[in-house]
Enzyme design. Structure first.
Site, PDB file in Angstrom:
ATOM      1  N   GLU A 146       1.114  33.192 -36.279  1.00 28.69           N
ATOM      2  CA  GLU A 146       0.857  33.728 -37.744  1.00 28.69           C
ATOM      3  C   GLU A 146       2.057  33.160 -38.599  1.00 28.69           C
ATOM      4  OE1 GLU A 146       0.512  37.962 -38.545  1.00 28.69           O
ATOM      5  OE2 GLU A 146      -0.257  37.751 -40.434  1.00 28.69           O
ATOM      6  N   HIS A 196      -9.954  43.066 -35.670  1.00 29.43           N
ATOM      7  CA  HIS A 196      -8.521  43.165 -35.868  1.00 29.43           C
ATOM      8  C   HIS A 196      -7.788  43.982 -36.936  1.00 29.43           C
ATOM      9  CE1 HIS A 196      -4.391  40.978 -35.260  1.00 29.43           C
ATOM     10  NE2 HIS A 196      -4.243  41.622 -36.333  1.00 29.43           N
ATOM     11  N   GLN A 249       5.248  44.819 -31.590  1.00 30.86           N
ATOM     12  CA  GLN A 249       5.637  44.302 -32.981  1.00 30.86           C
ATOM     13  C   GLN A 249       7.001  43.790 -33.217  1.00 30.86           C
ATOM     14  OE1 GLN A 249       3.898  44.779 -36.995  1.00 30.86           O
ATOM     15  NE2 GLN A 249       5.182  42.981 -36.581  1.00 30.86           N
ATOM     16  N   ASP A 281      -7.745  43.492 -40.742  1.00 27.11           N
ATOM     17  CA  ASP A 281      -6.314  43.581 -40.306  1.00 27.11           C
ATOM     18  C   ASP A 281      -5.583  44.555 -41.010  1.00 27.11           C
ATOM     19  OD1 ASP A 281      -3.644  42.557 -39.218  1.00 27.11           O
ATOM     20  OD2 ASP A 281      -3.401  40.925 -40.571  1.00 27.11           O
ATOM     21  N   HIS A 306      -1.304  38.343 -31.634  1.00 30.79           N
ATOM     22  CA  HIS A 306      -0.794  37.863 -32.757  1.00 30.79           C
ATOM     23  C   HIS A 306      -0.491  36.283 -32.391  1.00 30.79           C
ATOM     24  CE1 HIS A 306      -1.558  41.880 -34.432  1.00 30.79           C
ATOM     25  NE2 HIS A 306      -1.374  41.557 -35.705  1.00 30.79           N
ATOM     26  N   HIS A 324      -4.969  47.390 -37.988  1.00 30.13           N
ATOM     27  CA  HIS A 324      -3.784  48.065 -37.762  1.00 30.13           C
ATOM     28  C   HIS A 324      -3.833  49.641 -38.146  1.00 30.13           C
ATOM     29  CE1 HIS A 324      -1.480  44.578 -36.386  1.00 30.13           C
ATOM     30  NE2 HIS A 324      -2.099  44.082 -36.988  1.00 30.13           N
TER      31      HIS A 324
END
Ligand code: FE2
Length: 434
Positions: A213, A57, A152, A309, A210, A59
């Site tokens: 979270e 995971h 997002q 992440d 996701h 970004h």
């Protein structure tokens, strides 16, 4: 003639003194004292040889952007999302690519040869998607980069997201993402999970959301994710990332939830460095840790991997893409200091993460890709303890990164001695020295 032999390696399953022979990009033999010659030999010297690290995971579109256009003052997830929204209009194709390539180089140096990266699709130009698709192809000889179409700003909350997500998939993004806890209501969150899973079923793609979270114990989208996975026969193809609300959930409810997740074959991916940093921000003392229930998930038979992440982005100012740092933090936060538990934490950033990505040919067995890492540590637990130096990183039988072992010279009482922090075989066992 072989391309490469790695001699005298300790494997993560406990086998010692193993030689690994590689030809044409594959492991062809794994045995003690292989009688053969190779173009290149590496003496592992009773150190750990492992299949590469895998980050389940990440970004890649936001990485190495720390401080642009400003730093995250509150340190919260929500300010990070706002900050990313401020940065997005300033992004350029070339800048995204150059930061991503930099990060990939750090990853390779750390022995991480596969990364699943979410990429924000809530941009009408799909700038980051197009840039990272190019990076995926350019870096492929050295590192497997898998991309997740990540809405997002919310799949339903952002009216553009549904069309943009389809376009990103048409361009070749590998996995369908989501962010149900960021939708406007719990009901919309559940609807987004249903719609995205249906899209995955239609397109034959994996899902990685996701999911929850949040510190809100009532954020239960993972329940819907397990239900839709079961309903649409997506078992083994669906991942719940973060799952931090499980930390705060009622334990009776969790005792019902875990078997449902197991039944659905969900993968779980906590991100320890980020979860311990971002969660519990609204708490007075005592502050919640916020990471999901890793030992309990494992005990329920659910595949758990760990992700990095973030590295130097709107959410996290630190990091160098070191998966041993991730597992080290993870085992601390989860209080997994038993011997088997530390081994399990190592698997979270190797074998288990490879299962999340569905990597073909991963592992140290004949027939697998000749991808491996030699560390300055005797075994996985010492590797975790030291975040050990990766002395050799091999991809398809070729050494693509090398580092000198870390050795410090001490000058004490007029003498010079060396310290390397490992418990080498020539040193006495700890109990003998007491
Ligand atoms: Fe994430």
């Amino acid at each position: 003639m072989l391309d490469l032999i790695v001699r005298n390696g300790n494997l993560s399953d406990g086998r010692k003194g193993m030689d690994i022979a590689c030809r044409d990009g594959r492991i062809v033999e794994l045995a003690p004292a292989i009688d053969a010659r190779a173009a290149r030999e590496i003496d592992a010297g009773d150190r750990l040889v492992t299949a590469p690290f895998v980050d389940a995971h990440f970004h890649m579109d936001a990485t190495l952007s720390y401080g642009r256009p400003r730093v995250n003052r509150s340190g919260t997830l929500l300010e990070g999302i706002t900050l990313w929204g401020e940065l997005k209009p300033q992004l350029t194709h070339d800048a995204i690519k150059s930061r991503a390539h930099q990060l990939c180089r750090w990853a390779i140096a750390r022995g991480n040869l596969a990364i699943r990266s979410h990429v924000d699709i809530c941009d009408p130009e799909l700038l980051a998607v197009k840039a990272l698709l190019e990076v995926r192809e350019e870096i492929r000889p050295f590192l497997d980069l898998q991309l997740v179409a990540f809405p997002q700003d919310g799949y339903l909350r952002d009216p553009k997201a549904a069309v943009l997500l389809q376009r990103a998939l048409d361009l070749g993004v590998d996995v369908i993402g989501g962010i149900p806890h960021f939708e406007r209501t719990m009901a919309d969150g559940a609807r987004s999970v249903r719609l995205l899973c249906e899209l995955a079923a239609d397109r034959g793609l994996p899902v990685d959301m996701h999911c929850d979270e949040s510190d809100d114990p009532l954020s239960r989208h993972v329940e819907t994710l397990a239900y839709e996975t079961q309903r649409l026969s997506l078992q083994g193809r669906v991942t719940g990332s973060h799952l931090t609300s499980m930390h705060s959930m009622d334990s009776y409810y969790v005792s019902k939830l875990l078997p449902l997740m197991r039944e659905a074959g969900l993968h779980a991916v906590p991100n320890p460095l980020i979860n311990i940093t971002l969660q519990g921000r609204h708490d007075a003392y005592p502050k919640r840790r916020g990471m999901t229930r890793v030992p309990e998930l494992m005990a329920a038979g659910i595949n758990v991997a760990m992700g990095h992440d973030c590295v130097m982005d709107p959410w996290y100012p630190l990091g160098s893409h070191d998966m041993l740092e991730v597992a080290h933090m993870g085992l601390h936060v989860a209080q997994m200091t038993g011997t088997d538990q530390m081994q399990a934490a190592f698997a979270c950033v190797t074998d288990n993460a490879a299962r999340v990505l569905g990597l073909q040919g991963y592992g140290l067995e004949p027939g697998c890709n000749a991808d491996l890492v030699v560390l300055q540590a005797a075994d996985p637990i010492e590797a975790l303890r030291l975040r050990a130096v990766r002395t050799h990183v091999v991809r398809r039988g070729q050494v693509i990164a090398e580092a000198k072992p870390q050795i410090t010279m001490l000058h004490l009482n007029g003498d010079t001695e060396t310290v390397d922090f490992t418990l080498s075989p020539t040193q006495p066992e700890p109990e003998q020295s007491l």
